[in-house]
Design an enzyme around this catalytic site. Structure first.
Site, short mmCIF file in Angstrom:
data_model
loop_
_atom_site.label_atom_id
_atom_site.label_comp_id
_atom_site.label_asym_id
_atom_site.label_seq_id
_atom_site.Cartn_x
_atom_site.Cartn_y
_atom_site.Cartn_z
CG ASP A 279 0.55 -4.14 -42.11
OD1 ASP A 279 -0.54 -3.60 -42.32
OD2 ASP A 279 1.33 -3.79 -41.20
CE LYS B 46 -5.28 -7.20 -52.54
NZ LYS B 46 -6.14 -8.21 -51.95
CG MET C 100 9.20 2.71 -45.31
SD MET C 100 7.89 3.39 -44.28
CE MET C 100 8.77 3.75 -42.79
N1 SAH Z 1 8.14 -2.98 -39.03
C1 SAH Z 1 8.97 -3.29 -40.16
C2 SAH Z 1 9.26 -2.06 -41.00
C3 SAH Z 1 8.03 -1.41 -41.60
S1 SAH Z 1 8.43 -0.09 -42.68
C4 SAH Z 1 10.26 -3.95 -39.67
O1 SAH Z 1 10.53 -3.99 -38.46
O2 SAH Z 1 10.99 -4.49 -40.51
C5 SAH Z 1 8.52 -0.90 -44.23
C6 SAH Z 1 9.94 -0.87 -44.76
O3 SAH Z 1 10.72 -1.87 -44.13
C7 SAH Z 1 10.06 -1.18 -46.24
O4 SAH Z 1 9.81 -0.06 -47.05
C8 SAH Z 1 11.52 -1.61 -46.33
O5 SAH Z 1 12.38 -0.50 -46.30
C9 SAH Z 1 11.69 -2.36 -45.02
N2 SAH Z 1 11.49 -3.82 -45.18
C10 SAH Z 1 10.61 -4.59 -44.54
N3 SAH Z 1 10.75 -5.89 -44.89
C11 SAH Z 1 11.77 -5.93 -45.76
C12 SAH Z 1 12.43 -6.97 -46.48
N4 SAH Z 1 12.07 -8.25 -46.36
N5 SAH Z 1 13.46 -6.64 -47.29
C13 SAH Z 1 13.88 -5.37 -47.42
N6 SAH Z 1 13.30 -4.34 -46.78
C14 SAH Z 1 12.26 -4.60 -45.95
#
Ligand code: SAH
Length: 243
Positions: A35, A57, A170
């Site tokens: 991803d 992408k 998100m």
């Molecule tokens: N499965 C992922 C979340 C996927 S949804 C998890 O467990 O973290 C994607 C959202 O996760 C992004 O829009 C943001 O809100 C958050 N996110 C993921 N990685 C991040 C990071 N390093 N810093 C800040 N927000 C993050």
């Protein structure tokens, strides 16, 4: 014979935050389907002849449809490959990992899940924010700020009344609206809050502000996705880091 698919959580960003089990899967992968939020440094851990497939992408700004990703996973497994489906954070936290697992099981493909550190907890921890704390929050609630088919899936009245830490993923494109809605439903405008962008990456940035000013401050600081929106008393502890 069909290969197997491992749904692997890559952690919040820092490549060292993947689990040992996840790393072992990468070392043995014939194909990695990854991803947008996965740190590219992790891909270097796959064998040199491993097939790398980017499904993050956004051609024409449209995400690759989930059905197409499911088909790629099934197709790769049917080629007899060991497939790693590498997803940001934890595969089952808003990553549609559950849907992928369902599709694989329906197609008769063996699937194993390797959990990851979710940004919702580990990302906050890297910013010095404990998601719970005996004195400040005895629960936490992780919600998506994303609308589903244009509709808001949440009961904001209920969310505004919770005392625990609220972590919104998100949500950046709707930050102002989210803050206003919570305040309109009774959450105090002076509730400590934060936005953490690129948590656990070297370029991590954070804005701390009361809920009523959070959107303005985050915009002024130029924060955008991927970010965590955190609302609750625990965010005041982030200050401890700089003392
Ligand atoms: N499965 C992922 C979340 C996927 S949804 C998890 O467990 O973290 C994607 C959202 O996760 C992004 O829009 C943001 O809100 C958050 N996110 C993921 N990685 C991040 C990071 N390093 N810093 C800040 N927000 C993050």
């Amino acid at each position: 014979m069909s290969g197997k698919v491992w749904l692997v959580g890559a952690g919040p960003g820092d490549p060292k935050l993947i689990t040992l089990m996840g790393m072992e899967c990468l070392h043995q992968a014939d194909a990695v389907v990854y991803d947008r939020l996965v740190n590219p440094l992790l891909l270097a851990q796959a064998p040199a002849d491993c097939v790398l497939i980017d499904v993050g992408k956004r051609a024409d700004h449209h995400p690759i449809p989930q059905e197409q990703i499911n088909s790629i996973l099934i197709e790769q497994a049917r080629l007899g490959r060991n497939v790693v489906r590498l997803k940001g954070g934890d595969p089952f936290v808003f990553g549609r990992g559950g849907e992928e697992a369902e599709a694989l099981v329906r197609a008769g493909i063996t699937c194993e899940v390797v959990p990851g550190i979710t940004s919702a907890i580990g990302g906050l921890a890297r910013a010095g924010i404990p998601v719970t704390h005996r004195d400040f929050a005895s629960s936490f609630h992780v919600i998506t700020g994303h609308l589903r088919e244009g509709k808001d899936p949440h009961n904001w009245q209920l969310l505004a009344q919770l005392d625990g830490t609220l972590v919104i993923l998100m949500g950046m494109s709707r930050l102002a609206e989210i803050c206003q809605t919570l305040i309109a439903h009774g959450r105090r405008a002076d509730t400590p809050a934060a936005v953490v962008m690129n948590a656990s990456h070297p370029e991590q940035r954070m804005v701390l502000a009361p809920l009523g000013e959070l959107s303005e401050q985050a915009t002024l600081a130029g924060l955008s996705a991927p970010s965590l929106i955190v609302i609750g008393e625990v965010t005041s502890l982030a200050l401890l880091q700089s003392l």
